[in-house]
Structures are given as C-alpha cells and as structure tokens.
Design an enzyme around this catalytic site. Sequence first.
Site, PDB file in Angstrom:
ATOM      1  N   HIS A 190       0.780  -1.312   0.138  1.00 32.34           N
ATOM      2  CA  HIS A 190       0.155  -0.025   0.027  1.00 32.34           C
ATOM      3  C   HIS A 190       1.061   1.266  -0.006  1.00 32.34           C
ATOM      4  O   HIS A 190       0.754   2.397  -0.647  1.00 32.34           O
ATOM      5  CB  HIS A 190      -0.812  -0.193   1.214  1.00 32.34           C
ATOM      6  CG  HIS A 190      -1.844   1.092   1.445  1.00 32.34           C
ATOM      7  ND1 HIS A 190      -2.979   1.268   1.483  1.00 32.34           N
ATOM      8  CD2 HIS A 190      -1.567   2.640   1.888  1.00 32.34           C
ATOM      9  CE1 HIS A 190      -3.526   2.366   1.551  1.00 32.34           C
ATOM     10  NE2 HIS A 190      -2.548   3.247   1.820  1.00 32.34           N
ATOM     11  N   GLU A 191       1.726   1.456   0.824  1.00 28.59           N
ATOM     12  CA  GLU A 191       2.619   2.436   0.915  1.00 28.59           C
ATOM     13  C   GLU A 191       3.538   2.753  -0.249  1.00 28.59           C
ATOM     14  O   GLU A 191       3.581   3.874  -0.949  1.00 28.59           O
ATOM     15  CB  GLU A 191       3.532   2.372   2.196  1.00 28.59           C
ATOM     16  CG  GLU A 191       3.131   2.154   3.450  1.00 28.59           C
ATOM     17  CD  GLU A 191       1.935   3.319   3.794  1.00 28.59           C
ATOM     18  OE1 GLU A 191       1.946   4.416   3.068  1.00 28.59           O
ATOM     19  OE2 GLU A 191       1.004   3.194   4.700  1.00 28.59           O
ATOM     20  N   HIS A 194       1.637   4.115  -3.238  1.00 31.80           N
ATOM     21  CA  HIS A 194       1.481   5.737  -3.044  1.00 31.80           C
ATOM     22  C   HIS A 194       2.342   6.305  -4.047  1.00 31.80           C
ATOM     23  O   HIS A 194       2.243   7.415  -4.384  1.00 31.80           O
ATOM     24  CB  HIS A 194       1.587   6.065  -1.597  1.00 31.80           C
ATOM     25  CG  HIS A 194       0.289   6.069  -0.856  1.00 31.80           C
ATOM     26  ND1 HIS A 194      -0.929   6.496  -1.391  1.00 31.80           N
ATOM     27  CD2 HIS A 194       0.103   5.657   0.293  1.00 31.80           C
ATOM     28  CE1 HIS A 194      -1.997   6.167  -0.640  1.00 31.80           C
ATOM     29  NE2 HIS A 194      -1.516   5.492   0.602  1.00 31.80           N
ATOM     30  N   TYR A 205      -4.548  14.199  -3.218  1.00 27.36           N
ATOM     31  CA  TYR A 205      -4.981  13.414  -1.822  1.00 27.36           C
ATOM     32  C   TYR A 205      -5.873  14.114  -0.906  1.00 27.36           C
ATOM     33  O   TYR A 205      -5.554  14.696   0.131  1.00 27.36           O
ATOM     34  CB  TYR A 205      -3.458  13.317  -0.963  1.00 27.36           C
ATOM     35  CG  TYR A 205      -3.930  12.097  -0.024  1.00 27.36           C
ATOM     36  CD1 TYR A 205      -3.778  10.819  -0.693  1.00 27.36           C
ATOM     37  CD2 TYR A 205      -3.772  12.453   1.408  1.00 27.36           C
ATOM     38  CE1 TYR A 205      -3.680   9.685   0.309  1.00 27.36           C
ATOM     39  CE2 TYR A 205      -3.561  11.313   2.173  1.00 27.36           C
ATOM     40  CZ  TYR A 205      -3.709   9.855   1.695  1.00 27.36           C
ATOM     41  OH  TYR A 205      -3.585   8.761   2.461  1.00 27.36           O
ATOM     42  N   GLU A 214      -6.001   6.313  -2.454  1.00 30.27           N
ATOM     43  CA  GLU A 214      -5.979   5.229  -1.429  1.00 30.27           C
ATOM     44  C   GLU A 214      -6.383   4.054  -1.829  1.00 30.27           C
ATOM     45  O   GLU A 214      -5.865   3.067  -1.617  1.00 30.27           O
ATOM     46  CB  GLU A 214      -7.115   5.916  -0.267  1.00 30.27           C
ATOM     47  CG  GLU A 214      -6.394   6.587   0.955  1.00 30.27           C
ATOM     48  CD  GLU A 214      -5.343   5.773   1.466  1.00 30.27           C
ATOM     49  OE1 GLU A 214      -5.315   4.503   1.948  1.00 30.27           O
ATOM     50  OE2 GLU A 214      -4.213   6.454   1.495  1.00 30.27           O
ATOM     51  N   ASP A 286     -12.829  15.788   7.876  1.00 26.56           N
ATOM     52  CA  ASP A 286     -11.615  14.885   8.262  1.00 26.56           C
ATOM     53  C   ASP A 286     -11.020  13.864   7.472  1.00 26.56           C
ATOM     54  O   ASP A 286     -11.389  13.697   6.288  1.00 26.56           O
ATOM     55  CB  ASP A 286     -12.132  14.023   9.554  1.00 26.56           C
ATOM     56  CG  ASP A 286     -12.592  14.926  10.734  1.00 26.56           C
ATOM     57  OD1 ASP A 286     -11.898  16.056  10.981  1.00 26.56           O
ATOM     58  OD2 ASP A 286     -13.400  14.435  11.566  1.00 26.56           O
ATOM     59  N   HIS A 292      -9.700   7.810   3.426  1.00 27.39           N
ATOM     60  CA  HIS A 292      -9.418   6.165   3.835  1.00 27.39           C
ATOM     61  C   HIS A 292     -11.032   5.773   4.114  1.00 27.39           C
ATOM     62  O   HIS A 292     -11.033   4.427   4.512  1.00 27.39           O
ATOM     63  CB  HIS A 292      -8.648   6.092   5.228  1.00 27.39           C
ATOM     64  CG  HIS A 292      -7.393   6.601   4.743  1.00 27.39           C
ATOM     65  ND1 HIS A 292      -6.875   7.941   5.103  1.00 27.39           N
ATOM     66  CD2 HIS A 292      -6.367   5.688   4.561  1.00 27.39           C
ATOM     67  CE1 HIS A 292      -5.516   7.678   4.786  1.00 27.39           C
ATOM     68  NE2 HIS A 292      -5.223   6.425   4.411  1.00 27.39           N
TER      69      HIS A 292
END
Lengths: 382, 179
Positions: A190-191, A194, A205, A214, A286, A292
């Site tokens: 996942h990271e 990005h 983002y 995401e 938020d 997410h």
Amino acid sequence: MSSSTRPPASALHCPTTGSVPARPGFIVPPYLLARLAEADAHGMPRAAEAARRSLLADPALRVERERAAVATPAAPASVWAAATPTVRRTIFDAGNAESLPGRPVRDETDAPADDVAVNEAFEGLGATYALLLEAFGRDSVDGAGLPLLATVHYGRDYDNAFWDGERMVFGDGDGEVFGRFTASLSVIGHELAHGVTQYTAGLVYEGQSGALNESFSDVLGALVEQHQRGQRAEEASWLIGEGLFTEAVQGRALRSMSEPGTAYDDDVLGKDPQPADMAGYVDTRDDNGGVHLNSGIPNRAFALAATELGGFAWERAGRVWYDALVGAPGAPAPVSPRATFAEFAAATVTAAHARFGAESTEASAIDRAWRTVGVRSDDDPR
Amino acid sequence: MTTHDDDPAPPGAARGAEQATGGAAATAARDAEPHRGGAATGAAPGSRPATGDDSDSAGSEPATGDDSDAAGSELRITVARSGGLLGTGPRWTVTASAEADVDSWLSLVESCPWDAPEPGDAPAAAATVGGADRFVYTIRVFLPSAEERDARVPEQRLDGPWRDLVDRVKDAGHAEPHR
C-alpha cells in the site's frame, strides 16, 4: 460482436503457448529475461519463475508487446537502455525518534538483520518490486529503477505507517491496539503504491481523487500479498492490514475490500466506517475529506470485478486498474489528478476495452462492478 | 462524556496570566462572533476586545483576575486525530475551570499560529505537502468567552507550539474512542 472479432488491441492479451501461461504485462527483452531467470539465486524466486515462463512464450508476440510498451509512459526508454532492472533496497532505523531517514541498517547485499521489522520491510519491498516488474513490467516505483527506501521504528508507540514522498515509514504500534506495521505485506505494498501514484497519475490527496489514490494503494497492496502467496482472486482474503491488530482488538484488519465496513467493530476503534457503495458516501472534512473511508467504494468495485473474473487478480482486473492509472496503449493518458470516481471508472472501462476488447469478459465484469457500487449508472455507455 | 474536569495544569505551562488573557482576547478576533466586532472594530492585534466581560468588567484593559473566576468561565480544548492508514482516530478533551489552569492553557493556546493559513485551504498543497497516510489533527478551543477557534494541522506541520499543545492535551486529557 463476438469475441472472435476483438479489435487488434487484444493482441496485448495474455498469449498462451501450449499450457504455459505468460503474464500479459511482462514485457522484458530476452537478454533481461535470461538474467532474471537466474534471479532466484539472489532471493527473487518469483521474478525468476516469471522470467523462465516468459522465455518460453512466443517471441513474435513478445516483440509486439515490446513495441506497444514503447508508447507507454510507464515504461520509459531508460528501462530498455539501462542495465538489468534490479531491486535496490535500503532499510533505516529511526530509533524511536521522529526524524528521517534514521540510521541505515540493511542494504541490498547485507545478510538479514537481527530485527524482524527490518527484515519484514526488506522482504516487503522485494515482494512489491517483484509484483510491479512481473505483472506490469514496471521497474520500481518510478518505472526507472528508483531505489526503495524504508524507515522502521519511527516514533514512540507510533500507530501508523505512511509514505512521505520519498520513502515508506513504519511505526512499532502502541502494543495495545496496534503491533508493528511491517507485519502486514498488504500495508507495505500500500505504501509503495502511493509512490507509483505519485510518479504517474498524481491523484490529489483529498476528496474523491484522494479516495482513488487510497484505493489504488489498497488494490496494489492486496495484489502484492496475493502474488507473493500465489493466491487466486477467489482464494484471497481481500483484507488490508491483516495481522496489525493485537489480540485485544475485535477485528480482522484495517479494511475489507470485498466487504467494506466489516473489518472491525471494537470498543476503542469503533466500527469500521467504510461505505460499500455510493449511497453510503461520507462527506467529511476529516481525513482529507474521507480518503480512507470512501476508498471502500472503489475497493469493492475492484474486488467484485477480480473475483468475478477469477484467476490471478493482477493479470486482468489489476492490469486494467494499472493501465487506467498510468496510461496504456488505447487509453494513452493517465487519469487526471482530480479524477472523480466516475472518471476513474470510465478510464478502467476504456482500458479494459483497449487491452482485452470491447466485448471481453474483463470489460463487462469491470463495468458491472462499478454499477454494483453505484458509481456507474444506466446513463453511462457500456 | 466529552469533558474531563480537574485536569491539572501541565507542568511548566504557567506563564504570565495577564499576557495570556490579553493575548487570548486579541487572537480570538480571527474567529470572532459577529456581535463581538461592533465594539472591537476589526479587532486588530493588540486591541482589547471584551472576553466575556461585558457584564462584570467595564474597563478596556484585559481582566487578569476576577472575571476569569466567574462560574462558566471554563476552557475546553479538544484534539481529534483523523487520517493515518486507518482514517479515524481518537479524540482527547481537556477542560479547565480554575483560574490558574485556564491561564496556563490559554498561554499555550496563544502561542500557536492560529492565523496561519490552513494547508487544507490551498488544495494544491494537498498533493505536494508530501506523502500519504499522515495524521491530521483538528484542534478546537472553546474559550471562557464562549468563543470558539479551530485549526486543522497536518502531522507534517505539527511542530513548535502546536506540538506542545497537542502533546499536553493528549497527556492531560480524557481520550474517547475513534470516530
């Protein structure tokens, strides 16, 4: 139109030679395949296996695919001109401080460290590199052999992992809710994903484009894990971050791609807030506009399409998602940085037409998946 | 419950009460309630708008004593964390009503750059600030004057006084589950 009258672009479709399936995106020159076939001596058994398989595939078709790849922004000429694509990893230790990068503790040629987080990060980077190269012919995050960097032991009781624009960073967790974040291969994938998005579509983002950013990271994270385990779509858990929670937590993982909103229900964490379709879309300031949370919607579209198609998810649904993100023959431009869900859905359908044909099962499964989650409607062309 | 009474003031947080109170009034101008602006005309920095002292403090100087003792002169600060790989996070709340506590928290509040533009206000920044899966802190202060201020601070910019404020609220505050 029957499948026998597919447009020429279907030449890009996975060719088969006898019973040996070649991977559709594995577009690598023969000299390189020969080198890669030896790669298992260097700890890359999957790369080696894939290379051996591709060496057996029809050379003429491979030339076709190479030609197509030249037009693909994701595969710059340097890939062909430069030396063999080789993973280059360095792991750093932040020593529980919050300054980066920390102290280098394991390089590509080093033996495993006496630190499980270091070794998990190292192996996870390798597994992600292998998926990108084997499934999509992509040499690292930038398509040009970018060295892969990770920092572990970031902060104290730090309950997160993130991509800082240059490297992946992992906390150890607080030990009460979260354990160490390197424990999940899907999170490592996942990271790094990005980074792929950063070098390609550059999805902004926040809001829907952020949720797509995401979601693509979850897609790639799931694919890295499935690829490493040799799992087919129908065998996969479709969980992101399985194994990160301590035993005290009532939950399976951070997210479920196939059943968004069901990953956990816990006194401390609350209930998994992800919506499974557009009817549940969350409007919030938020979390960068719920990136997410609303990623659950495109996540489910991917899981639906991939499981309907079956087989290795990176070969069909995954290939199409990747094409839409980076641009590909027949769908030449990556999605725009501010893409909405609807625009990304349209891009995947276009990419599926280009790669597999307008009447292909891939195109129809992907179109249907977007309709199921409420992103496409009867107003959209099939 | 959303408040936690009798939180001790953080050690070392007590600064000059007079400065703190005056500063609070001045910087509250950014989120000024419409009605407050009438007298304070724009509330330039250094001006002395009333902070709940309409009834019991006629002077234009900041009150440094009595009025902050009044019942209802309670200060509440919430810090909510969102973002991160999970997307949701806990919220911490601290409430102070004793004068010394209020003043020490106020001095901390006043040291924060509330008037700096929020990165979130410049959308392009979201793409270039760097990275993904970072935490975002939403900080809200409910002043004794009943005025409210808030700021959204990404983890990458959580340094200096913001970091002090958030760390102290986390340490002293009551934590609620993720939302």
